[in-house]
Design a protein around this motif. Sequence first.
Motif, mmCIF file in Angstrom:
data_model
loop_
_atom_site.group_PDB
_atom_site.id
_atom_site.type_symbol
_atom_site.label_atom_id
_atom_site.label_comp_id
_atom_site.label_asym_id
_atom_site.label_seq_id
_atom_site.Cartn_x
_atom_site.Cartn_y
_atom_site.Cartn_z
ATOM 1 N N GLU A 258 -17.904 13.461 -22.182
ATOM 2 C CA GLU A 258 -18.845 14.413 -22.755
ATOM 3 C C GLU A 258 -19.482 15.157 -21.577
ATOM 4 O O GLU A 258 -20.126 14.512 -20.735
ATOM 5 N N PRO A 259 -19.336 16.457 -21.473
ATOM 6 C CA PRO A 259 -19.913 17.165 -20.323
ATOM 7 C C PRO A 259 -21.419 16.950 -20.202
ATOM 8 O O PRO A 259 -21.959 16.929 -19.094
ATOM 9 N N VAL A 260 -22.105 16.841 -21.337
ATOM 10 C CA VAL A 260 -23.487 16.366 -21.400
ATOM 11 C C VAL A 260 -23.456 15.136 -22.295
ATOM 12 O O VAL A 260 -22.913 15.190 -23.393
ATOM 13 N N MET A 261 -24.017 14.024 -21.851
ATOM 14 C CA MET A 261 -23.917 12.793 -22.619
ATOM 15 C C MET A 261 -24.936 12.809 -23.757
ATOM 16 O O MET A 261 -25.904 12.053 -23.789
ATOM 17 N N PHE A 262 -24.694 13.697 -24.726
ATOM 18 C CA PHE A 262 -25.665 13.917 -25.795
ATOM 19 C C PHE A 262 -25.812 12.724 -26.724
ATOM 20 O O PHE A 262 -26.902 12.445 -27.220
ATOM 21 N N ASN A 263 -24.735 12.021 -27.021
ATOM 22 C CA ASN A 263 -24.822 10.943 -27.999
ATOM 23 C C ASN A 263 -25.761 9.825 -27.556
ATOM 24 O O ASN A 263 -26.309 9.120 -28.393
ATOM 25 N N ASN A 264 -25.925 9.661 -26.289
ATOM 26 C CA ASN A 264 -26.863 8.673 -25.757
ATOM 27 C C ASN A 264 -27.688 9.304 -24.649
ATOM 28 O O ASN A 264 -27.226 9.463 -23.526
ATOM 29 N N GLY A 265 -28.910 9.702 -24.984
ATOM 30 C CA GLY A 265 -29.854 10.113 -23.966
ATOM 31 C C GLY A 265 -29.882 11.567 -23.588
ATOM 32 O O GLY A 265 -30.729 11.978 -22.789
ATOM 33 N N ALA A 266 -28.943 12.376 -24.124
ATOM 34 C CA ALA A 266 -28.878 13.793 -23.734
ATOM 35 C C ALA A 266 -28.936 13.938 -22.214
ATOM 36 O O ALA A 266 -29.738 14.696 -21.663
ATOM 37 N N ILE A 267 -28.083 13.190 -21.535
ATOM 38 C CA ILE A 267 -28.091 13.140 -20.070
ATOM 39 C C ILE A 267 -27.197 14.248 -19.512
ATOM 40 O O ILE A 267 -25.987 14.248 -19.739
ATOM 41 N N PRO A 268 -27.767 15.204 -18.780
ATOM 42 C CA PRO A 268 -26.953 16.285 -18.228
ATOM 43 C C PRO A 268 -26.103 15.787 -17.059
ATOM 44 O O PRO A 268 -26.392 14.760 -16.431
ATOM 45 N N PRO A 269 -25.044 16.511 -16.741
ATOM 46 C CA PRO A 269 -24.259 16.158 -15.561
ATOM 47 C C PRO A 269 -25.055 16.459 -14.290
ATOM 48 O O PRO A 269 -25.773 17.459 -14.228
ATOM 49 N N ALA A 270 -24.940 15.587 -13.311
ATOM 50 C CA ALA A 270 -25.565 15.851 -12.015
ATOM 51 C C ALA A 270 -24.930 17.088 -11.389
ATOM 52 O O ALA A 270 -23.787 17.443 -11.699
ATOM 53 N N ALA B 115 -39.521 9.811 -15.592
ATOM 54 C CA ALA B 115 -38.490 10.226 -14.645
ATOM 55 C C ALA B 115 -37.150 10.385 -15.359
ATOM 56 O O ALA B 115 -36.828 9.613 -16.264
ATOM 57 N N PRO B 116 -36.347 11.384 -14.979
ATOM 58 C CA PRO B 116 -35.044 11.580 -15.632
ATOM 59 C C PRO B 116 -34.147 10.358 -15.467
ATOM 60 O O PRO B 116 -34.204 9.654 -14.451
ATOM 61 N N VAL B 117 -33.332 10.093 -16.474
ATOM 62 C CA VAL B 117 -32.304 9.058 -16.351
ATOM 63 C C VAL B 117 -30.965 9.761 -16.168
ATOM 64 O O VAL B 117 -30.750 10.869 -16.667
ATOM 65 N N HIS B 118 -30.064 9.104 -15.443
ATOM 66 C CA HIS B 118 -28.812 9.743 -15.058
ATOM 67 C C HIS B 118 -27.573 9.059 -15.619
ATOM 68 O O HIS B 118 -26.468 9.592 -15.484
ATOM 69 N N ASP B 119 -27.759 7.878 -16.239
ATOM 70 C CA ASP B 119 -26.615 7.176 -16.803
ATOM 71 C C ASP B 119 -27.098 6.225 -17.892
ATOM 72 O O ASP B 119 -28.299 6.138 -18.179
#
Length: 441
Positions: free
Chosen positions: A221-233, A378-382
Motif C-alpha cells: 500500500e503506497p500509504v498504509m491506510f488500512n492501519n494507521g494511515a502511515i505515509p511513506p517515508a 509523534a508520527p508513527v512510521h510502521d
Amino acid sequence: MEHLPLRRQVARFPVTAWEARLSTVLERSAAFSSRARELTPGGVHSNVRLSAPSIFFERGEGAWLYDADGNDYVDYLLGQGPNFLGHAPARVNDAVAAEARRGSVFGANHVLENEAGELFLDTVGWAERVRFGVTGTESDQAALRLARAATGRNRFVRFAGTYHGWLDNVLMSMVDGKPAPGSAGQLSHSLTEAYVLPFNDAAALEATLAEHDDIAAVIVEPVMFNNGAIPPAEGFLAHVRRLCDAHGVVLIFDEVITGFRVALGGAAERFGVRPDLAVYGKAMAGGWPVSALAGSAALMDRFAEGVVHAGTFNGSVPACAAVIASLKALREDPPYARLEEYGDSLMDAIVEIGRDHGLPLRAQGLPMAFHVSFGDPAPVHDYAGLAGLDLDRYAAFSHTLADHGVWVAARGIWYVSAAHADKEMAATLERFDTAAAQVSA
C-alpha cells in the motif's frame, strides 16, 4: 479562500445540538439487529462490521447517513471508502440505471468496456492495459499470479500492517511482532508465501532481496491506510522501485484506497513512482463494486497467453457505467484542493478539541484519509509504532461519536469525501466536542 479559526467555524455555522434530537432508544435499529442475528452470523455480512454499533441505516445522501429511527450522522466511513463522491451521487447512479436497463451481464464484450478502459488508462497516466474485476481482494490475487508467471518465482514481499484482502495467502495478523494467521480455519502454511517486513524499512527490503532469489513481487500500500494511515517515508517508494528493478522483481501498488483518492492519478502520481502493476477500487466507481488491475503491456498481456483471470461480473455494464461517470466527474471538477483544505482543518480541530478536554487525541495521515487515535502525538512510521498507541480506547470512543452523530470506523481511519463542506465541518466539530466532553468527564 482563507479558513476561519477552527473554533469560529462552529459559531459561524450553528447546528441543533445532537442530544436534543437523538432518539432516546434506537428502537427500529434494535429490532433490525435482533432479526439480523437470527439470519446471518453475528448479524453482519462482513466481519469488519462486527466492531461497529448496531445501527441500521435507511439511506445516505452526500456526506450524511440517516438511520432507521430518524437520526442523522456526518459520515467519515463512506462505506469503508468507496463513496468518494458522497453517497448516492446522482450523476453516477443515473448513468448506471440508464445502462442497466439495456442489460447487465452478457458473457461477452459490450460497448462500454472500451470507453471505461480508455478513460481509466488516460486518468491514471502510467499504465498501458487494464482488467476490470469486482473486489480488491481478487484483483490483488490476479496481480500476484501474474508476477509469479512473469518471473517463475513463487514468493512475495509484503509489509506488516498492510491489507491485501481476506484470502489465506494474504490475511495476516501480528502476534508478538511476528506474522500469524488472521482467522480460524486459515491455512497457516499459506503465510509462508510472504516475507513480512516493517513498512518504511528500505534497508530490510534490500537485505531480503539480496538473500532470497525466489521473490516474484513486492506488494505495498503506497500509504498504509488500512492501519494507521502511515505515509511513506521520504524516498521510500522510490528506493523500493530501484530495488525491484535491480532484482527483477515485480512491484505491485495496492491502490485500492489510494487510487483516485490521494490524487487523480493515485499514489503513482502523488509520489512520482511508477509500479509495474497496480490494483484499484473504492473511489474509482462512486460506490459501485468495481476493481481494476492495471500495468504494463508486457505483463498484462500474459492474461491472453495462459495466465487465467476470470469472473462472471468482471467489466459488467453497470460497472463500466459507474467507472465512466465517476472518472468524468473527478476529471471535470477535481475535488483535491478542497479535500486538502477540509482534511487539514479537520485534523487540526480534532487535536485541538482533545487538548481542550485533556484527551491525548492525535491525527496522522493525508487530508483525504487520516487516522485518529489516543497516544503520543509523534508520527508513527510502521505497524510496531501503531501498536504502541491506545487503539482500544479510540475504538470505544468511536461508539461515543456514533451516539453523537459522527459515523467513523473503530480502527481509526477517517475518510473525507468530495461532498464534505462547511455544513459538515460545523456539525462534526460540535458533535465531536460534545462526545469528547462526555468521555473526559
